[in-house]
Design a protein around this motif. Structure first.
Motif, PDB file in Angstrom:
ATOM      1  N   UNK A  48       0.839  -1.198   0.000  1.00 18.26           N
ATOM      2  CA  UNK A  48       0.000   0.000   0.000  1.00 18.26           C
ATOM      3  C   UNK A  48       0.872   1.244   0.000  1.00 18.26           C
ATOM      4  N   UNK A  49       1.925   1.224   0.798  1.00 13.08           N
ATOM      5  CA  UNK A  49       2.850   2.347   0.844  1.00 13.08           C
ATOM      6  C   UNK A  49       3.488   2.577  -0.517  1.00 13.08           C
ATOM      7  N   UNK A  50       3.966   1.507  -1.158  1.00 13.72           N
ATOM      8  CA  UNK A  50       4.593   1.643  -2.478  1.00 13.72           C
ATOM      9  C   UNK A  50       3.602   2.174  -3.499  1.00 13.72           C
ATOM     10  N   UNK A  51       2.373   1.661  -3.468  1.00 17.11           N
ATOM     11  CA  UNK A  51       1.360   2.125  -4.419  1.00 17.11           C
ATOM     12  C   UNK A  51       1.094   3.615  -4.239  1.00 17.11           C
ATOM     13  N   UNK A  52       0.969   4.060  -2.998  1.00 18.75           N
ATOM     14  CA  UNK A  52       0.724   5.481  -2.735  1.00 18.75           C
ATOM     15  C   UNK A  52       1.911   6.333  -3.150  1.00 18.75           C
ATOM     16  N   UNK A  80       6.636   3.646 -16.318  1.00 20.40           N
ATOM     17  CA  UNK A  80       7.723   2.966 -15.614  1.00 20.40           C
ATOM     18  C   UNK A  80       7.494   2.750 -14.119  1.00 20.40           C
ATOM     19  N   UNK A  81       6.832   3.682 -13.458  1.00 22.47           N
ATOM     20  CA  UNK A  81       6.777   3.608 -11.994  1.00 22.47           C
ATOM     21  C   UNK A  81       5.846   2.531 -11.458  1.00 22.47           C
ATOM     22  N   UNK A  82       4.994   1.981 -12.285  1.00 27.29           N
ATOM     23  CA  UNK A  82       4.078   0.944 -11.825  1.00 27.29           C
ATOM     24  C   UNK A  82       4.782  -0.294 -11.309  1.00 27.29           C
ATOM     25  N   UNK A  83       6.001  -0.530 -11.776  1.00 21.36           N
ATOM     26  CA  UNK A  83       6.763  -1.707 -11.341  1.00 21.36           C
ATOM     27  C   UNK A  83       8.039  -1.318 -10.609  1.00 21.36           C
ATOM     28  N   UNK A  84       8.195  -0.050 -10.278  1.00 22.18           N
ATOM     29  CA  UNK A  84       9.432   0.435  -9.667  1.00 22.18           C
ATOM     30  C   UNK A  84       9.575  -0.046  -8.226  1.00 22.18           C
ATOM     31  N   UNK A  85      10.809  -0.331  -7.854  1.00 16.02           N
ATOM     32  CA  UNK A  85      11.129  -0.693  -6.474  1.00 16.02           C
ATOM     33  C   UNK A  85      11.287   0.587  -5.648  1.00 16.02           C
ATOM     34  N   UNK A  86      11.444   0.415  -4.351  1.00 12.29           N
ATOM     35  CA  UNK A  86      11.645   1.570  -3.477  1.00 12.29           C
ATOM     36  C   UNK A  86      12.902   2.340  -3.886  1.00 12.29           C
ATOM     37  N   UNK A  87      13.963   1.629  -4.190  1.00 16.05           N
ATOM     38  CA  UNK A  87      15.213   2.272  -4.616  1.00 16.05           C
ATOM     39  C   UNK A  87      14.995   3.068  -5.905  1.00 16.05           C
ATOM     40  N   UNK A 116      27.209  11.702 -10.389  1.00 15.99           N
ATOM     41  CA  UNK A 116      26.052  11.185  -9.648  1.00 15.99           C
ATOM     42  C   UNK A 116      24.887  10.896 -10.586  1.00 15.99           C
ATOM     43  N   UNK A 117      24.691  11.757 -11.553  1.00 16.55           N
ATOM     44  CA  UNK A 117      23.575  11.577 -12.489  1.00 16.55           C
ATOM     45  C   UNK A 117      23.808  10.397 -13.423  1.00 16.55           C
ATOM     46  N   UNK A 118      25.051  10.137 -13.770  1.00 15.20           N
ATOM     47  CA  UNK A 118      25.374   8.987 -14.614  1.00 15.20           C
ATOM     48  C   UNK A 118      25.025   7.696 -13.885  1.00 15.20           C
ATOM     49  N   UNK A 119      25.155   7.701 -12.563  1.00 14.06           N
ATOM     50  CA  UNK A 119      24.860   6.508 -11.765  1.00 14.06           C
ATOM     51  C   UNK A 119      23.372   6.352 -11.463  1.00 14.06           C
ATOM     52  N   UNK A 120      22.554   7.331 -11.814  1.00 14.62           N
ATOM     53  CA  UNK A 120      21.106   7.254 -11.595  1.00 14.62           C
ATOM     54  C   UNK A 120      20.489   6.471 -12.755  1.00 14.62           C
ATOM     55  N   UNK A 121      20.215   5.188 -12.522  1.00 19.58           N
ATOM     56  CA  UNK A 121      19.704   4.309 -13.573  1.00 19.58           C
ATOM     57  C   UNK A 121      18.367   4.786 -14.130  1.00 19.58           C
ATOM     58  N   UNK A 122      17.542   5.368 -13.293  1.00 21.71           N
ATOM     59  CA  UNK A 122      16.239   5.845 -13.758  1.00 21.71           C
ATOM     60  C   UNK A 122      16.413   7.055 -14.680  1.00 21.71           C
ATOM     61  N   UNK A 123      17.379   7.915 -14.394  1.00 25.24           N
ATOM     62  CA  UNK A 123      17.649   9.047 -15.283  1.00 25.24           C
ATOM     63  C   UNK A 123      18.116   8.543 -16.645  1.00 25.24           C
ATOM     64  N   UNK A 124      18.955   7.515 -16.647  1.00 23.04           N
ATOM     65  CA  UNK A 124      19.422   6.936 -17.915  1.00 23.04           C
ATOM     66  C   UNK A 124      18.238   6.332 -18.678  1.00 23.04           C
ATOM     67  N   UNK A 125      17.348   5.627 -17.972  1.00 23.25           N
ATOM     68  CA  UNK A 125      16.141   5.091 -18.626  1.00 23.25           C
ATOM     69  C   UNK A 125      15.268   6.211 -19.183  1.00 23.25           C
TER      70      UNK A 125
END
Length: 144
Positions: A48-52, A80-87, A116-125
């Motif tokens: 529930x927390x993740x969904x919110x 993308x965020x529908x399946x995203x993990x907490x990280x 730091x931005x290069x290491x952000x996998x979501x930014x690369x996606x």
């Protein structure tokens, strides 16, 4: 109850107004602000927390104040965020919290990515979602 005297009536109505506004704020904050990792206030299930949190971040991505970013970030968040993990949500939150000008410059290739931005996998996606031949991606792949 308030008396008919003017100063007392104003003070009484002001107190009622303050209580009313306070209750409205408490209700709106309970809905809008979510406790994050380590909080002891949250009693719901993890799913529930993740969904919110996913819904909250998607909403923020769709309402940045810049129409272009609303479409780019909001569209990416919906897909993308529908399946995203907490990280991954933490990584996306870093993007959403950046200044609009900065995000725009990154997405349009006018600004190079920091380490730091290069290491952000979501930014690369996100960059791949926008443009598979984005200058930052070509540089990362060594295709430049």
């Amino acid at each position: 109850p308030c008396s008919i005297e003017f100063p007392h009536a104003v003070a009484c109505s002001t107190k009622k107004m303050i209580r009313s506004v306070s209750r409205q704020l408490q209700r709106s904050l309970a809905v809008r602000s979510l406790p994050f990792a380590g909080s002891t206030r949250y009693t719901g299930s993890a799913s529930t927390f993740l969904r919110k949190r996913r819904l909250e971040l998607t909403y923020q991505a769709q309402h940045t104040g810049w129409l272009e970013l609303d479409y780019l970030l909001g569209g990416f968040a919906q897909r993308r965020l529908g399946t995203a993990t907490t990280y991954e949500l933490d990584l996306f939150e870093e993007i959403v919290e950046m200044k609009n000008e900065y995000v725009h410059d990154i997405l349009t290739g006018q600004r190079e990515l920091s380490d730091d931005e290069v290491e952000n996998d979501i930014l690369i996606e996100l960059l791949e979602y926008i443009n598979r031949s984005h200058p930052a991606l070509l540089k990362l792949r060594g295709e430049r």
